[in-house]
Every structure is written in C-alpha cells, then in structure tokens.
Design a protein around this motif. Structure first.
Motif, PDB file in Angstrom:
ATOM      1  N   PHE A  55       0.809  -1.214   0.000  1.00 22.50           N
ATOM      2  CA  PHE A  55       0.000   0.000   0.000  1.00 22.50           C
ATOM      3  C   PHE A  55       0.850   1.275   0.000  1.00 22.50           C
ATOM      4  N   ASP A  56       2.147   1.115  -0.027  1.00 27.16           N
ATOM      5  CA  ASP A  56       3.044   2.256   0.023  1.00 27.16           C
ATOM      6  C   ASP A  56       4.262   1.976  -0.845  1.00 27.16           C
ATOM      7  N   GLN A  57       4.433   2.731  -1.901  1.00 27.77           N
ATOM      8  CA  GLN A  57       5.547   2.492  -2.822  1.00 27.77           C
ATOM      9  C   GLN A  57       6.908   2.717  -2.162  1.00 27.77           C
ATOM     10  N   ARG A  58       6.910   3.406  -1.022  1.00 26.52           N
ATOM     11  CA  ARG A  58       8.168   3.626  -0.310  1.00 26.52           C
ATOM     12  C   ARG A  58       8.732   2.313   0.257  1.00 26.52           C
ATOM     13  N   HIS A  59       7.912   1.261   0.262  1.00 21.59           N
ATOM     14  CA  HIS A  59       8.397  -0.050   0.710  1.00 21.59           C
ATOM     15  C   HIS A  59       9.207  -0.747  -0.386  1.00 21.59           C
ATOM     16  N   PHE A  60       9.206  -0.171  -1.612  1.00 17.18           N
ATOM     17  CA  PHE A  60      10.033  -0.698  -2.696  1.00 17.18           C
ATOM     18  C   PHE A  60      11.403  -0.030  -2.582  1.00 17.18           C
ATOM     19  N   PHE A  61      12.389  -0.785  -2.138  1.00 16.26           N
ATOM     20  CA  PHE A  61      13.701  -0.193  -1.889  1.00 16.26           C
ATOM     21  C   PHE A  61      14.630  -0.259  -3.103  1.00 16.26           C
ATOM     22  N   SER A  62      14.139  -0.739  -4.211  1.00 13.15           N
ATOM     23  CA  SER A  62      14.903  -0.724  -5.460  1.00 13.15           C
ATOM     24  C   SER A  62      13.942  -1.035  -6.594  1.00 13.15           C
ATOM     25  N   SER A  63      14.377  -0.770  -7.816  1.00 12.35           N
ATOM     26  CA  SER A  63      13.568  -1.150  -8.965  1.00 12.35           C
ATOM     27  C   SER A  63      13.708  -2.659  -9.167  1.00 12.35           C
ATOM     28  N   PHE A  64      12.770  -3.247  -9.843  1.00 12.43           N
ATOM     29  CA  PHE A  64      12.810  -4.683 -10.072  1.00 12.43           C
ATOM     30  C   PHE A  64      12.051  -5.001 -11.346  1.00 12.43           C
ATOM     31  N   LYS A  65      12.273  -6.191 -11.857  1.00 12.62           N
ATOM     32  CA  LYS A  65      11.562  -6.609 -13.059  1.00 12.62           C
ATOM     33  C   LYS A  65      10.890  -7.949 -12.818  1.00 12.62           C
ATOM     34  N   ALA A  66       9.899  -8.238 -13.633  1.00 11.41           N
ATOM     35  CA  ALA A  66       9.177  -9.499 -13.492  1.00 11.41           C
ATOM     36  C   ALA A  66      10.118 -10.673 -13.752  1.00 11.41           C
ATOM     37  N   ASN A  67       9.831 -11.790 -13.102  1.00  9.15           N
ATOM     38  CA  ASN A  67      10.594 -13.035 -13.238  1.00  9.15           C
ATOM     39  C   ASN A  67      12.022 -12.903 -12.723  1.00  9.15           C
ATOM     40  N   SER A  68      12.205 -12.053 -11.726  1.00  7.85           N
ATOM     41  CA  SER A  68      13.524 -11.900 -11.107  1.00  7.85           C
ATOM     42  C   SER A  68      13.427 -12.237  -9.618  1.00  7.85           C
ATOM     43  N   LEU A  69      14.564 -12.553  -9.024  1.00 10.54           N
ATOM     44  CA  LEU A  69      14.588 -12.827  -7.589  1.00 10.54           C
ATOM     45  C   LEU A  69      14.529 -11.527  -6.803  1.00 10.54           C
ATOM     46  N   VAL A  70      13.667 -11.488  -5.803  1.00 15.60           N
ATOM     47  CA  VAL A  70      13.583 -10.317  -4.930  1.00 15.60           C
ATOM     48  C   VAL A  70      13.695 -10.759  -3.476  1.00 15.60           C
ATOM     49  N   HIS A  71      14.200  -9.864  -2.660  1.00 13.32           N
ATOM     50  CA  HIS A  71      14.194 -10.088  -1.215  1.00 13.32           C
ATOM     51  C   HIS A  71      12.964  -9.367  -0.686  1.00 13.32           C
ATOM     52  N   ILE A  72      12.108 -10.084   0.021  1.00 11.84           N
ATOM     53  CA  ILE A  72      10.851  -9.501   0.479  1.00 11.84           C
ATOM     54  C   ILE A  72      10.566  -9.888   1.919  1.00 11.84           C
ATOM     55  N   GLU A  73       9.958  -8.972   2.647  1.00 15.18           N
ATOM     56  CA  GLU A  73       9.483  -9.256   3.996  1.00 15.18           C
ATOM     57  C   GLU A  73       7.981  -9.022   4.018  1.00 15.18           C
ATOM     58  N   VAL A  74       7.265  -9.987   4.562  1.00 18.58           N
ATOM     59  CA  VAL A  74       5.805  -9.991   4.493  1.00 18.58           C
ATOM     60  C   VAL A  74       5.216 -10.265   5.876  1.00 18.58           C
ATOM     61  N   CYS A  75       4.116  -9.601   6.169  1.00 15.62           N
ATOM     62  CA  CYS A  75       3.393  -9.908   7.406  1.00 15.62           C
ATOM     63  C   CYS A  75       1.935 -10.211   7.076  1.00 15.62           C
ATOM     64  N   ALA A  76       1.319 -11.048   7.889  1.00 16.36           N
ATOM     65  CA  ALA A  76      -0.087 -11.414   7.696  1.00 16.36           C
ATOM     66  C   ALA A  76      -0.965 -10.398   8.398  1.00 16.36           C
ATOM     67  N   LYS A  77      -1.966  -9.880   7.699  1.00 15.65           N
ATOM     68  CA  LYS A  77      -2.905  -8.913   8.250  1.00 15.65           C
ATOM     69  C   LYS A  77      -4.328  -9.422   8.067  1.00 15.65           C
ATOM     70  N   SER A  78      -5.225  -8.813   8.794  1.00 13.32           N
ATOM     71  CA  SER A  78      -6.623  -9.208   8.695  1.00 13.32           C
ATOM     72  C   SER A  78      -7.494  -7.988   8.378  1.00 13.32           C
TER      73      SER A  78
END
Length: 300
Positions: A55-78
C-alpha cells in the motif's frame, strides 16, 4: 507459530511474518475505492504462488523486473475477517554472478507449464547427497534468466511444446535410467543425477520458447552452450572438489546422444568408469611424485 527465515510458499499460512528470496512473477497496480494505489505482487517458488499486497511504494527499496529474484518481507494482516499478506519491504536481490544459500526449490512453479514435473525434479535434486554438486546445480539454475527459462524450455525444435518435449521431462527420463542401475556407487549416483538435471541446460540459449532455433543456436553446439552457462559454478568446484570439477565438466562436454536422438546410457556408464579410473590414476601419480620429492629432500 512456526519460525522460518525462508519458508516454502506452501507453508506461509502457518506464519504471521516471514522473509526470504523469491521469484517475483507479476506486479499489478490497482486502486482502492478511495482511489489510493495498491500493488498486487505475485511471488512463486516450486511449491506455490501467492499474492502479496503493498500500500506504500516507499516499501520498494529498489527497482525490479518481473521473473527476477527479490528479497521480500511480508506480514499477515486481517481485514473484515479475511487474512491477506502485506509487503513491508521489497528489494531486488543483488545480482552477483552466483546466488548462494538458496537452492532450486526457489524455481517458480507459476512459469512452468507442467508443475508436477518441476516438483519431481526438485525431489530428484534433494536426493543428491553431495553438497558440492547440489551447490553447482543450484547456482547454475538460479543465475539470471536461466531458471525461469529452464522450467519452460522445449527439448526439440519444430515439435509442439508438450509434457514430453521439455527439459524437465528429459531430466527425469535420464535420471530414472540412472536410478534403475543398482551397481552405481553413491558418488557415481550423485554425479549422474546432477548431470541429468544440467546436461541440456544449453538449450535455453539454443532454442526459443516456441521450439525454433535461436540466432546463437544456429552457430553453437548444445554442449558448448551448456558449459558456458555452467562455467562460473563449475569454476567454484576447482577448490572445493577438484575431482567433481574434472568429472562433471567432462561429462557435460561430451555428447551422449545417438544418431537417432536417444540418450546413449551405455556410453555414459563407460565414460563414468573411465573418469573414475583416470582420477584414481592421477591421484596415485601425484602421491608418487610427492613421495619421490620427499625422499630427494631427505637424501640431501
């Protein structure tokens, strides 16, 4: 709750929060009812494909392309009684020549037209006991634009892409022939399985996804293209296991396909036995040379 730094995507329902390196196979920008931007991100490994929302583009810390490896951190929300996954950090994986501490379990099943075959190849990979060979296989297939093409590459030109006309089915076919041979030693078995997974990886450069020859494929042999793709991972074996480097590189450079297009298993076994004997001879000669040198020094 389970705690994991890199869980399989099929197991994330048991986690409140996780992070790791996954293939980003899609990113779609949408808008909420209030007109606010929402990014729907699709992550995939060999076990599942999941959607993550940002919900916030500031969470994208670099540009990326489809079908590439990314490092991601995710949390479960309700939200309104329904659980969803929210991205709190996203960055493209640093594109070093080799990806370490990650194996082919990370290959994206969403890009594979025959998911069950990818599952079988991953299981085959995990049956390899030698860690050095597993590392070479993983480092090879996780190079940029290699694994994503490997899971969707035909094995013959001018033939419709099918469950039998793909690199995964060929790897399984050859590996099953090896596994039926109970006379192989544990070391030979591991080498044969690693070979079966990698021996036609050069076809990702030789063939296009619609089963036609590429520009480079017209000029280069499959074995040469395979060695080119495997070059950097194989180079790492020279220090950790010179014997495996010598044997695997030789096997990958040798054409075992008959004139009719079938794999010559007998030729492979003959070559495997020759390599084992040749390496033993080299070791004996090296040992004798050291002994003679020591005796010469002692006599001075």
């Amino acid at each position: 709750m389970l705690k994991s730094i890199q869980p399989s995507l099929s197991k994330i329902k048991e986690l409140k929060r996780f992070k790791g390196r996954y293939f980003l196979v899609g990113c779609l920008q949408k808008h909420s009812k209030k007109g606010e931007p929402i990014w729907e991100i699709c992550l995939s490994d060999s076990t599942a494909t999941v959607k993550v929302y940002c919900f916030d583009q500031r969470h994208f810390f670099s540009s990326f392309k489809a079908n590439s490896l990314v490092h991601i951190e995710v949390c479960a929300k309700s939200y309104k009684g329904k659980t969803y996954l929210r991205c709190v950090y996203l960055e493209e994986v640093a594109q070093d020549k080799l990806i370490n501490k990650l194996d082919i379990t990370s290959l994206p099943i969403s890009l594979c037209p025959y998911p069950s075959q990818l599952t079988e190849v991953v299981a085959l990979f995990h049956s390899i006991k030698n860690s050095h060979l597993k590392q070479v296989v993983s480092q090879t297939l996780l190079q940029r634009d290699v694994g994503t093409k490997y899971v969707n590459c035909p094995t013959r030109v001018k033939v419709k892409h099918s469950v039998t006309n793909c690199l995964l089915s060929q790897a399984l076919l050859i590996a099953n022939k090896f596994l039926s041979n109970k006379s192989l030693s544990a070391e030979q078995r591991d080498l044969a399985i690693a070979f079966s997974i990698l021996h036609e990886v050069g076809k990702i450069k030789k063939y296009t996804s619609d089963s036609t020859l590429s520009a480079i494929g017209i000029r280069a042999d499959i074995e040469d293209l395979t060695l080119d793709i495997c070059a950097t991972p194989l180079a790492g074996l020279t220090n950790t296991s010179p014997q495996l480097h010598y044997q695997l590189r030789f096997l990958l450079s040798f054409g075992f396909v008959s004139k009719r297009g079938s794999f010559n298993v007998d030729s492979f076994y003959s070559c495997l036995d020759h390599l084992s004997a040749s390496w033993r001879k080299k070791q004996i000669q090296a040992g004798s040379a050291k002994t003679n040198q020591s005796m010469a020094v002692a006599s001075i």
